[in-house]
Design a protein around this motif. Structure first.
Motif, mmCIF file in Angstrom:
data_model
loop_
_atom_site.group_PDB
_atom_site.id
_atom_site.type_symbol
_atom_site.label_atom_id
_atom_site.label_comp_id
_atom_site.label_asym_id
_atom_site.label_seq_id
_atom_site.Cartn_x
_atom_site.Cartn_y
_atom_site.Cartn_z
ATOM 1 N N ILE A 187 0.828 -1.204 0.000
ATOM 2 C CA ILE A 187 0.000 0.000 0.000
ATOM 3 C C ILE A 187 0.861 1.252 0.000
ATOM 4 O O ILE A 187 0.549 2.246 -0.672
ATOM 5 C CB ILE A 187 -0.953 -0.026 1.217
ATOM 6 C CG1 ILE A 187 -1.982 -1.157 1.052
ATOM 7 C CG2 ILE A 187 -1.648 1.317 1.397
ATOM 8 C CD1 ILE A 187 -2.830 -1.390 2.279
ATOM 9 N N GLN A 220 -0.015 -0.122 -7.292
ATOM 10 C CA GLN A 220 -1.420 -0.138 -6.907
ATOM 11 C C GLN A 220 -1.831 -1.551 -6.501
ATOM 12 O O GLN A 220 -1.737 -2.480 -7.300
ATOM 13 C CB GLN A 220 -2.299 0.344 -8.058
ATOM 14 C CG GLN A 220 -2.477 1.844 -8.136
ATOM 15 C CD GLN A 220 -3.397 2.389 -7.051
ATOM 16 O OE1 GLN A 220 -4.212 1.672 -6.477
ATOM 17 N NE2 GLN A 220 -3.234 3.664 -6.748
ATOM 18 N N ASP A 266 -4.298 -4.745 -5.691
ATOM 19 C CA ASP A 266 -5.554 -5.202 -6.277
ATOM 20 C C ASP A 266 -6.352 -5.969 -5.235
ATOM 21 O O ASP A 266 -5.911 -6.154 -4.085
ATOM 22 C CB ASP A 266 -5.297 -6.063 -7.518
ATOM 23 C CG ASP A 266 -4.489 -7.316 -7.199
ATOM 24 O OD1 ASP A 266 -4.014 -7.437 -6.043
ATOM 25 O OD2 ASP A 266 -4.327 -8.167 -8.085
ATOM 26 N N TYR A 321 -11.268 2.222 -1.897
ATOM 27 C CA TYR A 321 -11.777 2.129 -3.262
ATOM 28 C C TYR A 321 -12.762 3.257 -3.549
ATOM 29 O O TYR A 321 -12.731 3.868 -4.633
ATOM 30 C CB TYR A 321 -12.457 0.778 -3.491
ATOM 31 C CG TYR A 321 -13.122 0.684 -4.840
ATOM 32 C CD1 TYR A 321 -12.374 0.451 -5.986
ATOM 33 C CD2 TYR A 321 -14.499 0.855 -4.968
ATOM 34 C CE1 TYR A 321 -12.980 0.394 -7.235
ATOM 35 C CE2 TYR A 321 -15.114 0.792 -6.201
ATOM 36 C CZ TYR A 321 -14.351 0.563 -7.333
ATOM 37 O OH TYR A 321 -14.937 0.501 -8.561
ATOM 38 N N THR A 323 -8.329 5.851 -3.777
ATOM 39 C CA THR A 323 -6.936 5.581 -3.386
ATOM 40 C C THR A 323 -6.459 4.275 -3.990
ATOM 41 O O THR A 323 -5.332 4.183 -4.488
ATOM 42 C CB THR A 323 -6.822 5.525 -1.852
ATOM 43 O OG1 THR A 323 -7.343 6.739 -1.303
ATOM 44 C CG2 THR A 323 -5.370 5.356 -1.429
ATOM 45 N N HIS A 324 -7.285 3.243 -3.921
ATOM 46 C CA HIS A 324 -6.952 1.938 -4.509
ATOM 47 C C HIS A 324 -8.063 1.575 -5.503
ATOM 48 O O HIS A 324 -8.997 0.846 -5.172
ATOM 49 C CB HIS A 324 -6.827 0.859 -3.436
ATOM 50 C CG HIS A 324 -5.832 1.175 -2.355
ATOM 51 N ND1 HIS A 324 -4.598 1.706 -2.632
ATOM 52 C CD2 HIS A 324 -5.891 1.041 -1.006
ATOM 53 C CE1 HIS A 324 -3.931 1.881 -1.506
ATOM 54 N NE2 HIS A 324 -4.692 1.489 -0.506
ATOM 55 N N ALA A 329 -8.726 -2.209 -6.238
ATOM 56 C CA ALA A 329 -8.997 -3.108 -5.107
ATOM 57 C C ALA A 329 -10.443 -2.973 -4.661
ATOM 58 O O ALA A 329 -10.726 -2.668 -3.497
ATOM 59 C CB ALA A 329 -8.034 -2.821 -3.966
#
Length: 846
Positions: free
Chosen positions: A460, A465, A467, A501, A505-506, A509
């Motif tokens: 992180i 990135q 998943d 998500y 940010t992700h 994921a």
């Protein structure tokens, strides 16, 4: 003199454009600027180039944008003029076009060809103009005009301004029509360009079988002398082989090999590229042994010297063959052959490492490490390891980390080295997502979720990135972990994943049904009183988000089975059993409405049975038998997935043992008899085991009545069941079985009964012989045996260890087969795994 000619020519073109109808503001500026840019007028071109150079140097983005806007504007104006002119020419009546006018049509047709890559109307308008020319008896049309139309349709297919197959088919139709017309009146003979353009686009956009027919047509035309321009070259055969290799149909390898044999018949010797394409066709057409053997055969039959591409392709075929040990042996032989001819490169060495990893051999870690060190020590730049090499080695460590926890630590050390190398400036060696996921998976394999979570934290914080796979692996490890607070950690991780998500940010994921299912499993294994309510709230959240449009959160069968199991273990009694039934009915409704994936299975019914068995109600045995009968009815009606198994019958026996029926011991024994009969009749799923016999003995240990006759029958049943297990082929009594039997004797016989003393002594001595004296046996023995018998049985141990005795104080022979902790874990784990959470069922019994 040359400059003067250029200026005169430019003026002449401008006059022609004025005659054709161009607006002067566009034509003069556009054509003059084009001439100036190409340097046709050197005096002015120097000034323009200097200005262009200044803009490129000081304002590159602005220059590119301005140039792009200018080109777009010019093309738009040009297209508008072409459309107007085309419409005007097509409206002229037949026979009224003089020589200048049909020359103008040919010029306009050529101008349209430059738009064929981006305008879907270009080839259509070009055909309309050609048709208009054909209607003029005085027009002289050459094959070059037809070639422009063929090229326009080819561009439409390759650049997808039209459906590729349709555009390619139209080009074929025009070519065939030209050839048929030539055979009739010997005019407009298709030339080499005609055949090459159409053949190339067919190989690129249509099925290989169509290209093969066109190739056969060309061979026929050339062989019969109907058109010498249709001659086929080695390049044409290579194009078709490439089409087979890229298409990857189930028979691509067979067709490619057949074409290469045909080439030899036609007197064309295949090149190295041809052999490589045939190997590629076999690999893409099939996976497994057949593709590998065919690739190997082609390598042996090659009449030209193979190169690194050939060897890497054959080794890759063996890597995906699934033959494991044989594949490893073969690629090692190929490596030796290659080393005798040339130096292997990184691709070849990576393919060999991949073969070792996919073989799942215990030696794969050592061999991949050896290959990696060989690559690191190589002085050849083409053989140096890359990130794929390190990831392949990590894959081997991750795959076998369950066998040796040291592999997980080695994977972490390699990750540290890759991160350090990236920070020190080693280009291309920074760990990627696959690298981190492999290290996370290695710690999950050895049941160390905290270490896996730390690697996830590093992922992180890195520039990579994460998943959903990385989060789901850690969530799954936490759900199977027995560490304190694992459920809370999993819940917090899922919430972080969801929030990260949602805020972007992700972005890769996004939580899915696996993420939520892992947390539901964690709840089902948690002993907190409120776990079941949190699990129910989580399933409701999934339903709401799915109805709101999040299709990835549609609750599946595994989620429902986990919640049913959670209610079964909740200790909520009748409420837990009723909740489990409601979930079962909800699944059945979804199945009846057309969702086949939600069909209740044996796992679902076993979980509901377990909920009733744990409900401690008077009707628990009745409800369990009702569901057992229902499962057999569904099975006989065609629902094969609900066929009762040994877990089903063990749960029914457990429910019977907790009922208040006076004859529950005999009833449990009759259920065991049904299991035995079904197994002997061919139902392998109902094979009795130690759990079955122990459950029957447990039903004897808690009689529902104080009637001496009832208690005596229960004792006889317990004695008979233990003796049958000792003499059966279904297993042997373990520590739990002996402890339960001693408990049954204690509850069924009075303290002063000599039979009680005799039975306890006999059972304990047999337990010592079997090596099954565990902590539970010692505890029950201490409560059941008279003081003198206890001291007699454990005299030597009491003399050496004192009054407090533990399992460690016993002789090794007495406890060498004890798997009490494992048996308990196996029982619990077996139930959960049978509830659909894991793919494997691991029932560990002594």
């Amino acid at each position: 003199m040359q400059q003067a000619y250029c200026i005169i020519f430019c003026s002449f073109v401008v006059q022609l454009i004025h005659v054709a109808g161009f607006t002067s503001s566009f034509s003069v500026r556009h054509l003059t600027n084009r001439r100036l840019q190409r340097g046709s007028v050197p005096a002015l071109a120097g000034q323009f180039t200097e200005n262009e150079r200044y803009h490129r140097r000081h304002r590159p983005e602005a220059f590119r944008k301005e140039r792009r806007n200018y080109d777009d504007s010019s093309n738009r104006q040009r297209k508008e003029w072409l459309e107007q002119t085309t419409k005007r020419l097509l409206a002229v009546s037949t026979g009224s076009l003089d020589k200048g006018k049909w020359h103008e049509i040919i010029s306009i047709l050529s101008a349209w060809s430059s738009f064929s890559k981006r305008d879907s109307n270009a080839p259509i308008l070009m055909e309309a103009l050609l048709k208009r020319l054909v209607e003029e008896p005085s027009a002289q049309i050459s094959i070059d005009v037809y070639n422009k139309i063929l090229d326009a349709w080819a561009c439409a297919a390759l650049f997808k301004t039209h459906p590729p197959a349709r555009a390619s088919q139209r080009a074929r139709e025009i070519l065939v029509s030209l050839q048929e017309r030539f055979e009739v009146d010997q005019t407009l003979q298709p030339n080499r360009e005609s055949f090459d353009v159409v053949y190339h686009v067919v190989c690129r956009t249509e099925a290989p079988v169509v290209a093969r027919r066109l190739l056969a047509l060309r061979e026929h035309l050339f062989k019969t002398g109907k058109n010498p321009f249709a001659a086929v070259s080695i390049h044409d055969y290579t194009l078709l082989l490439n089409s087979y290799a890229n298409h990857g149909g189930p028979n691509a390898g067979v067709h490619a090999s057949g074409l290469m044999s045909h080439m030899r018949i036609m007197g064309v010797e295949p090149t190295l590229l041809c052999y490589n394409l045939v190997i590629k066709a076999w690999i893409k057409a099939q996976k497994g042994r057949a593709a590998a053997e065919q690739a190997d055969r082609i390598l042996e039959e090659m009449t030209v010297e193979p190169d690194l591409v050939t060897y890497s392709s054959v080794i890759s075929a063996w890597a995906t063959s699934g033959m494991k040990a044989h594949a490893v042996a073969r690629v090692e032989e190929l490596l030796k052959q290659l080393q005798e001819m040339m130096q292997p490169n990184t691709i070849v060495m990576n393919a060999i490492m991949s073969t070792w990893v996919k073989s799942r051999s215990p030696n794969s870690v050592a061999r991949t490490k050896q290959i990696l060190q060989l690559m690191e020590n190589s002085t050849d730049a083409l053989m140096r390891p890359d990130l794929i090499s390190y990831n392949t080695y990590l894959h081997a460590l991750s795959m076998h980390s369950a066998r040796s926890p040291q592999y997980a630590k080695q994977a972490l050390q390699l990750l540290d080295a890759l991160e350090s190398g990236c920070e020190s400036g080693r280009f291309g060696f920074g760990p990627n997502l696959f690298t981190y996921n492999l290290v996370i998976d290695s710690f999950c394999q050895i049941q160390e979720p905290k270490a896996a979570a730390l690697v996830l934290r590093r992922l992180i914080r890195s520039q990579v990135q994460p998943d959903a796979y990385a989060f789901n692996k850690v969530l799954s490890a936490l759900s199977r972990s027995s560490i304190e607070g694992a459920c809370s950690i999993a819940e917090g991780l899922l919430r972080y994943m969801d929030e990260a998500y949602m805020c972007g940010t992700h972005s890769n994921a996004k939580p899915d049904v696996i993420s939520y299912g892992s947390l539901l499993l964690a709840y089902s294994r948690n002993s907190d009183a409120d776990s079941v309510w949190r699990a129910e709230a989580l399933l409701k959240e999934m339903k709401m988000r799915y109805l709101a449009g999040d299709v990835r959160l549609k609750p599946n069968k595994i989620c429902y089975n986990s919640l049913i199991d959670c209610w079964a273990k909740s200790g909520q009694g009748t409420l837990g059993a009723r909740k489990a039934e409601e979930l079962l009915q909800e699944m059945q409704v979804q199945f009846d409405e057309g969702d086949a994936s939600m069909a209740p299975c044996i796992t679902t019914y076993n979980a509901v049975l377990n909920a009733w068995a744990r409900s401690n109600t008077r009707c628990c045995a009745v409800q369990a038998e009702k569901y057992l009968n229902k499962m057999w009815e569904l099975y006989h009606a065609g629902e094969a997935k609900v066929k009762p198994n040994d877990m089903t019958y063990n749960t029914v026996i457990n429910a019977i043992s907790k009922s208040k029926n006076e004859g529950k011991a005999q009833k449990a024994l009759r259920t065991l008899r049904k299991m035995d009969l079904l197994y002997r009749a061919g139902n392998k799923e109902t094979r009795p085991n130690q759990v079955s016999y122990t459950a029957v003995i447990n039903s004897c240990a808690f009689p529902a009545s104080n009637d001496p006759k009832v208690r005596r029958k229960a004792l006889d049943t317990a004695i008979f069941t233990l003796a049958e297990l000792q003499n059966s082929g279904y297993g042997h009594p373990n520590s739990i079985t002996y402890g339960t039997f001693i408990k049954a004797v204690t509850n069924l016989l009075d303290k002063d009964d000599d039979l009680r003393r005799e039975m306890i002594e006999r059972a304990f001595r047999q337990c010592c012989i079997d090596g099954q004296v565990g902590q539970k046996v010692l505890r029950y023995l201490r409560k059941a045996a008279p003081a003198d018998l206890y001291e007699e049985l454990l005299a030597d141990i009491i003399h050496s260890s004192g009054t407090t005795i533990s399992v460690e104080d016993l002789p090794i022979a007495w406890r060498m087969n004890v798997r009490e902790k494992e048996w308990k874990q196996g029982t619990v784990t077996g139930k959960v795994k049978r509830h659909g959470i894991e793919s494997r069922i691991d029932r560990r019994v002594a």
